[in-house]
Design an enzyme around this catalytic site. Structure first.
Site, short mmCIF file in Angstrom:
data_model
loop_
_atom_site.label_atom_id
_atom_site.label_comp_id
_atom_site.label_asym_id
_atom_site.label_seq_id
_atom_site.Cartn_x
_atom_site.Cartn_y
_atom_site.Cartn_z
NE ARG A 145 0.82 10.34 10.15
CZ ARG A 145 0.47 9.21 9.52
NH1 ARG A 145 -0.68 8.66 9.77
NH2 ARG A 145 1.28 8.66 8.66
CB CYS A 168 -4.51 10.51 12.13
SG CYS A 168 -2.88 9.81 12.16
NE ARG A 177 -6.74 4.42 5.96
CZ ARG A 177 -5.80 4.99 6.68
NH1 ARG A 177 -5.98 5.16 7.97
NH2 ARG A 177 -4.70 5.42 6.15
CG ASP A 196 3.59 1.50 9.46
OD1 ASP A 196 3.18 2.33 10.29
OD2 ASP A 196 3.60 1.72 8.23
CE LYS A 208 -1.80 1.66 4.03
NZ LYS A 208 -1.69 3.10 4.27
CG ASN A 209 2.40 2.72 3.54
OD1 ASN A 209 1.23 3.04 3.31
ND2 ASN A 209 2.88 2.55 4.76
C1 UD1 Z 1 4.69 6.91 6.23
C2 UD1 Z 1 3.77 5.72 6.10
C3 UD1 Z 1 3.34 5.28 7.48
C4 UD1 Z 1 4.54 5.04 8.37
C5 UD1 Z 1 5.47 6.26 8.38
C6 UD1 Z 1 6.78 6.03 9.13
C7 UD1 Z 1 2.64 6.06 3.96
C8 UD1 Z 1 1.36 6.37 3.26
N1 UD1 Z 1 2.61 6.09 5.31
O1 UD1 Z 1 3.92 7.96 6.80
O2 UD1 Z 1 2.59 4.05 7.34
O3 UD1 Z 1 4.06 4.82 9.69
O4 UD1 Z 1 5.80 6.59 7.03
O5 UD1 Z 1 7.47 4.97 8.59
O6 UD1 Z 1 3.66 5.76 3.35
N2 UD1 Z 1 7.12 14.69 10.33
C9 UD1 Z 1 7.33 16.04 10.56
N3 UD1 Z 1 7.24 16.91 9.50
C10 UD1 Z 1 6.95 16.50 8.24
C11 UD1 Z 1 6.73 15.13 8.01
C12 UD1 Z 1 6.83 14.25 9.08
O7 UD1 Z 1 7.60 16.47 11.68
O8 UD1 Z 1 6.87 17.34 7.33
C13 UD1 Z 1 7.27 13.74 11.44
C14 UD1 Z 1 5.98 12.96 11.74
O9 UD1 Z 1 5.15 13.68 12.64
C15 UD1 Z 1 6.54 11.70 12.37
C16 UD1 Z 1 7.84 11.46 11.59
O10 UD1 Z 1 8.17 12.71 11.03
O11 UD1 Z 1 6.85 11.90 13.73
C17 UD1 Z 1 7.75 10.43 10.49
O12 UD1 Z 1 6.69 10.74 9.63
P1 UD1 Z 1 6.71 10.35 8.09
O13 UD1 Z 1 7.85 9.43 7.81
O14 UD1 Z 1 6.56 11.56 7.27
O15 UD1 Z 1 5.37 9.50 7.97
P2 UD1 Z 1 4.40 9.46 6.75
O16 UD1 Z 1 5.13 9.68 5.47
O17 UD1 Z 1 3.20 10.30 7.07
#
Ligand code: UD1
Length: 420
Positions: free
Chosen positions: A122, A117, A399, A307, A22-23
């Site tokens: 996030r 969420c 999902r 995850d 999915k990701n």
């Molecule tokens: C993706 C995955 C999710 C997984 C996560 C971490 C998808 C659709 N989802 O989520 O299943 O749990 O990676 O492996 O691929 N953060 C910031 N600023 C930003 C972006 C992120 O502070 O601009 C922080 C987030 O709050 C979190 C950390 O960085 O604490 C990691 O988040 P991120 O790797 O971005 O997760 P997702 O891409 O949302």
């Protein structure tokens, strides 16, 4: 809203096929926006989030058709809108991944600001900061991220403040059509980022450092269409392995890849599992033994994935001994431990660490799923609990897990779906 009813006690035993990831499917579907030529993406998982992403592309004017094997053909030659509306973004945060591709190809994008969420706040500041460094003007108003650029985005040297999967993906896609070279340092190394990069290369991108934390992208004026097969889902793989280990069973997973989840396999071996791997199968056998408790700490790839944390917490709750589970990626992701305790688990929380003392048996109870992976942990707990567990709010599980009840039934689990 459907519920899952599980009667615990069965020892899982058998073979199943693992679906596409999915990701990586979500960013790769977003990446199709980078070309006006036809794209053909195969091995998509049959999941609600995938349908939502295709619907999102559809409301921009993308035409698509999916066959019964979940291969999608995409025609992006008639895009008429650059907007990802609130109604779709609120159901799926990954919608924010259209921001980079839209901006890079059309010079404009409007994406509803994704909220937090259940697992944490996030933010997307790193996505926006990188795009601004590439010359985008970003304005946030009316709940939308409104981004535009005068001409093409410009290559930039971006050092990410933190490791973010979505942030790296958005910037990688934007850089693919930027003018000149972009260097992304402190990039996420997750296999899903690599899968996206490989797809971009198949579309004509020039990227070096794939799989490392330093990605160097030579922007192209145009990308072309291609055929691409999504990699196997490492989290689905890990979830079934943990389910089998918790029930002291044996499982063989086909169409997967052990190289995607080495940290998880190491922890399962520490748990007492015997693991055998071939090029596209993984076999786990507990030989009827009770699992041993394992201490884990989540962190960006290649360390232990956030995850998989909830599933291991469920496993530890019926394991021999005590363990510590530390979550460092999302601030609120130990929330499912309260539901596990309602099933008789012995878990106490200290900050971002769960102290888990293994118990002999969990007891079935009505429980509520709060997010995708937390739901998976409740399914595992239900499988090992005495009596009946009823899991409410299972839309979360749909999902991320294709046909979860069919796959578990195939392994001998007693699980069924009922409408509420
Ligand atoms: C993706 C995955 C999710 C997984 C996560 C971490 C998808 C659709 N989802 O989520 O299943 O749990 O990676 O492996 O691929 N953060 C910031 N600023 C930003 C972006 C992120 O502070 O601009 C922080 C987030 O709050 C979190 C950390 O960085 O604490 C990691 O988040 P991120 O790797 O971005 O997760 P997702 O891409 O949302």
């Amino acid at each position: 809203m459907d519920k899952l009813i599980i009667v615990g006690g069965a020892v899982l035993n058998g073979d199943i096929r693992i679906s596409g990831a999915k990701n990586s499917a979500l960013p790769i579907l977003a990446a199709t926006l980078l070309t006006g030529e036809k794209m053909r993406i195969s091995n998509l998982p049959h999941l609600h989030d995938i349908t939502t992403m295709i619907e999102l592309l559809g409301c921009m004017g993308v035409e698509s058709s999916i066959d019964e094997k979940m291969t999608v053909e995409i025609d992006n030659s008639n895009i008429s809108s650059y907007c990802a509306p609130y109604d779709l973004v609120k159901t799926m945060r990954a919608s924010v991944l259209v921001l980079g591709p839209l901006l890079a190809r059309f010079g404009a994008a409007e994406v509803s600001f994704p909220g937090g969420c259940a697992i944490g706040s996030r933010p997307v500041d790193q996505h926006l900061r990188g795009l601004e460094m590439m010359g985008a003007e970003v304005d946030i108003s009316g709940g939308y991220i409104k981004a535009k650029t005068n001409g093409r985005l410009k290559g930039a040297h971006i050092i990410m403040d933190i490791v973010t999967v979505g942030g790296t993906e958005n910037l990688l896609m934007a850089a693919a059509l930027a003018d000149g070279e972009t260097i992304i340092e402190n990039a996420a190394r997750e296999p899903e980022v690599t899968d996206l990069a490989n797809c971009l290369v198949a579309m004509g991108s020039e990227i070096t450092g794939i799989g490392s934390d330093r990605l160097v992208i030579q922007g192209k004026e145009e990308l072309h269409g291609c055929e691409y097969r999504i990699m196997p889902d490492r989290i689905e793989t890990g979830t079934y392995l943990v389910a089998a280990a918790a029930t002291r069973g044996r499982i063989k997973l086909r169409d997967t890849d052990a190289k995607l989840l080495e940290s998880v396999l190491q922890k399962l071996e520490e748990c007492g599992a015997t693991i055998e791997i071939s090029e596209n199968t993984i076999e786990l056998d507990m030989k009827g033994k009770k699992p041993l408790a394992v201490t884990i700490k989540t962190a960006p790839y290649p360390a232990f994935p956030t995850d998989m944390q909830a599933q291991f917490t469920a496993l530890n709750s019926v394991a021999e001994g005590t363990s510590m589970v530390t979550e460092t990626v999302f601030e609120n992701r130990l929330i499912q431990t309260h539901e596990l305790n309602r099933m008789g688990a012995k878990i106490t929380l200290e900050g971002n660490t769960a102290m888990v003392t293994g118990v002999e048996r969990l007891k079935g109870a009505p429980v509520m799923a709060s997010d995708l992976r937390a739901s998976a942990s409740l399914v595992i707990a239900g499988l090992v609990a005495e009596g009946e567990t009823v899991i409410d709010r299972i839309y979360h599980i749909d999902r991320g897990y294709e046909c979860i009840e069919e796959k578990l039934q195939q392994l001998g689990g007693s699980i069924r779906r009922v409408p509420s």
